[in-house]
Design a protein around this motif. Structure first.
Motif, mmCIF file in Angstrom:
data_model
loop_
_atom_site.group_PDB
_atom_site.id
_atom_site.type_symbol
_atom_site.label_atom_id
_atom_site.label_comp_id
_atom_site.label_asym_id
_atom_site.label_seq_id
_atom_site.Cartn_x
_atom_site.Cartn_y
_atom_site.Cartn_z
ATOM 1 N N THR A 124 132.934 80.543 -30.843
ATOM 2 C CA THR A 124 133.771 80.745 -29.658
ATOM 3 C C THR A 124 135.185 80.261 -29.944
ATOM 4 O O THR A 124 135.394 79.364 -30.757
ATOM 5 C CB THR A 124 133.241 79.969 -28.422
ATOM 6 O OG1 THR A 124 133.140 78.594 -28.746
ATOM 7 C CG2 THR A 124 131.898 80.485 -27.961
ATOM 8 N N LYS A 148 138.638 79.026 -27.714
ATOM 9 C CA LYS A 148 139.142 78.664 -26.394
ATOM 10 C C LYS A 148 140.541 78.074 -26.507
ATOM 11 O O LYS A 148 140.834 77.373 -27.470
ATOM 12 C CB LYS A 148 138.232 77.618 -25.726
ATOM 13 C CG LYS A 148 136.869 78.143 -25.335
ATOM 14 C CD LYS A 148 136.107 77.092 -24.557
ATOM 15 C CE LYS A 148 134.790 77.649 -24.024
ATOM 16 N NZ LYS A 148 134.127 76.666 -23.151
ATOM 17 N N ASP A 152 143.305 74.450 -22.451
ATOM 18 C CA ASP A 152 142.997 74.281 -21.029
ATOM 19 C C ASP A 152 141.649 74.882 -20.622
ATOM 20 O O ASP A 152 141.198 74.692 -19.496
ATOM 21 C CB ASP A 152 144.123 74.823 -20.145
ATOM 22 C CG ASP A 152 144.377 76.301 -20.313
ATOM 23 O OD1 ASP A 152 143.804 76.939 -21.231
ATOM 24 O OD2 ASP A 152 145.165 76.846 -19.515
ATOM 25 N N GLU A 153 140.987 75.574 -21.531
ATOM 26 C CA GLU A 153 139.659 76.124 -21.270
ATOM 27 C C GLU A 153 138.539 75.215 -21.782
ATOM 28 O O GLU A 153 137.372 75.424 -21.441
ATOM 29 C CB GLU A 153 139.513 77.497 -21.933
ATOM 30 C CG GLU A 153 140.437 78.551 -21.381
ATOM 31 C CD GLU A 153 140.382 79.853 -22.164
ATOM 32 O OE1 GLU A 153 140.430 80.911 -21.521
ATOM 33 O OE2 GLU A 153 140.304 79.812 -23.408
ATOM 34 N N LEU A 154 138.894 74.239 -22.624
ATOM 35 C CA LEU A 154 137.873 73.340 -23.170
ATOM 36 C C LEU A 154 137.303 72.449 -22.077
ATOM 37 O O LEU A 154 138.040 71.942 -21.234
ATOM 38 C CB LEU A 154 138.479 72.445 -24.262
ATOM 39 C CG LEU A 154 138.954 73.122 -25.538
ATOM 40 C CD1 LEU A 154 139.725 72.132 -26.400
ATOM 41 C CD2 LEU A 154 137.794 73.730 -26.306
ATOM 42 N N THR A 155 136.001 72.251 -22.117
ATOM 43 C CA THR A 155 135.395 71.276 -21.211
ATOM 44 C C THR A 155 135.637 69.881 -21.795
ATOM 45 O O THR A 155 135.896 69.741 -22.998
ATOM 46 C CB THR A 155 133.879 71.503 -21.078
ATOM 47 O OG1 THR A 155 133.254 71.188 -22.329
ATOM 48 C CG2 THR A 155 133.549 72.941 -20.656
ATOM 49 N N PRO A 156 135.543 68.845 -20.980
ATOM 50 C CA PRO A 156 135.673 67.488 -21.530
ATOM 51 C C PRO A 156 134.664 67.220 -22.649
ATOM 52 O O PRO A 156 134.981 66.575 -23.638
ATOM 53 C CB PRO A 156 135.424 66.582 -20.326
ATOM 54 C CG PRO A 156 135.816 67.415 -19.147
ATOM 55 C CD PRO A 156 135.422 68.829 -19.515
ATOM 56 N N PHE A 157 133.457 67.751 -22.511
ATOM 57 C CA PHE A 157 132.427 67.568 -23.534
ATOM 58 C C PHE A 157 132.846 68.241 -24.839
ATOM 59 O O PHE A 157 132.685 67.660 -25.924
ATOM 60 C CB PHE A 157 131.082 68.127 -23.039
ATOM 61 C CG PHE A 157 129.977 68.006 -24.046
ATOM 62 C CD1 PHE A 157 129.373 66.782 -24.300
ATOM 63 C CD2 PHE A 157 129.541 69.123 -24.744
ATOM 64 C CE1 PHE A 157 128.358 66.673 -25.242
ATOM 65 C CE2 PHE A 157 128.521 69.016 -25.690
ATOM 66 C CZ PHE A 157 127.930 67.788 -25.933
ATOM 67 N N GLU A 158 133.369 69.473 -24.764
ATOM 68 C CA GLU A 158 133.805 70.179 -25.970
ATOM 69 C C GLU A 158 134.951 69.432 -26.658
ATOM 70 O O GLU A 158 134.954 69.273 -27.886
ATOM 71 C CB GLU A 158 134.249 71.609 -25.638
ATOM 72 C CG GLU A 158 133.105 72.518 -25.286
ATOM 73 C CD GLU A 158 133.556 73.841 -24.695
ATOM 74 O OE1 GLU A 158 132.868 74.848 -24.945
ATOM 75 O OE2 GLU A 158 134.587 73.877 -23.975
ATOM 76 N N TYR A 184 135.601 66.257 -26.509
ATOM 77 C CA TYR A 184 135.027 65.047 -27.094
ATOM 78 C C TYR A 184 134.351 65.374 -28.430
ATOM 79 O O TYR A 184 134.548 64.664 -29.426
ATOM 80 C CB TYR A 184 134.021 64.422 -26.120
ATOM 81 C CG TYR A 184 133.410 63.141 -26.629
ATOM 82 C CD1 TYR A 184 134.060 61.923 -26.449
ATOM 83 C CD2 TYR A 184 132.191 63.143 -27.291
ATOM 84 C CE1 TYR A 184 133.501 60.737 -26.912
ATOM 85 C CE2 TYR A 184 131.627 61.973 -27.764
ATOM 86 C CZ TYR A 184 132.283 60.776 -27.579
ATOM 87 O OH TYR A 184 131.731 59.618 -28.053
ATOM 88 N N GLU A 185 133.557 66.452 -28.458
ATOM 89 C CA GLU A 185 132.875 66.858 -29.696
ATOM 90 C C GLU A 185 133.878 67.187 -30.807
ATOM 91 O O GLU A 185 133.670 66.819 -31.958
ATOM 92 C CB GLU A 185 132.016 68.101 -29.451
ATOM 93 C CG GLU A 185 130.677 67.853 -28.854
ATOM 94 C CD GLU A 185 129.880 69.132 -28.835
ATOM 95 O OE1 GLU A 185 128.755 69.119 -29.349
ATOM 96 O OE2 GLU A 185 130.386 70.147 -28.318
#
Length: 149
Positions: free
Chosen positions: A6, A8, A11-17, A19-20
């Protein structure tokens, strides 16, 4: 290895993404390569696209796709990293081939400029990159500029 890819914007990243991504980059660039440097370098992450490869839900491959005019005049691929757990599977080659493809999709077919760790010169040459400039030190590691025309 079955990989889901994927791309992104920041501004499309989730906080979890996010962090990873930062965890994988730190695991390899700071801990494994024993290089103390500021990975979060200001605007590049905010202005870039983030290309991620996941296997069984875990982030195993990543690149930062930088638009033209930010790091270089040309678009760039940076922070190229694979998880130590996924090495030896060909994922690094797949990551670079798909990252090049993504750069062309996002920014048009044009030269790509990278700052490569010197020890990976032959790896990048295998994709058509050529050396563009002298060897330079970045955070204690020898690098070279390379361009894919």
């Amino acid at each position: 290895m079955d990989i889901t890819w994927t791309t992104k914007r920041f501004d499309e990243l989730t906080p979890f993404e996010l962090y990873e991504i930062l965890m994988l980059r730190s695991e390899v660039f700071v801990v494994e390569q024993d290089c103390v440097f500021l990975d979060m370098d200001g605007q590049k992450d905010f202005l870039s696209h983030h290309f991620m490869g996941r296997a069984n839900g875990a982030l195993v491959a990543y690149t930062r796709l930088v638009p033209p005019g930010i790091a270089y005049e040309e678009p760039s691929i940076g922070r190229v990293v694979t998880s130590p757990k996924a090495r030896g599977t060909g994922i690094g080659r797949q990551l670079m081939l798909l990252s090049i493809e993504q750069v062309f999709l996002l920014f048009g077919k044009q030269p790509i400029h990278i700052g490569a760790q010197l020890y990976l010169k032959k790896f990048y040459e295998s994709f058509g990159f050529v050396q563009a400039g002298d060897i330079y030190d970045e955070d204690g590691i020898d690098h070279i500029g390379m361009i894919l025309s």
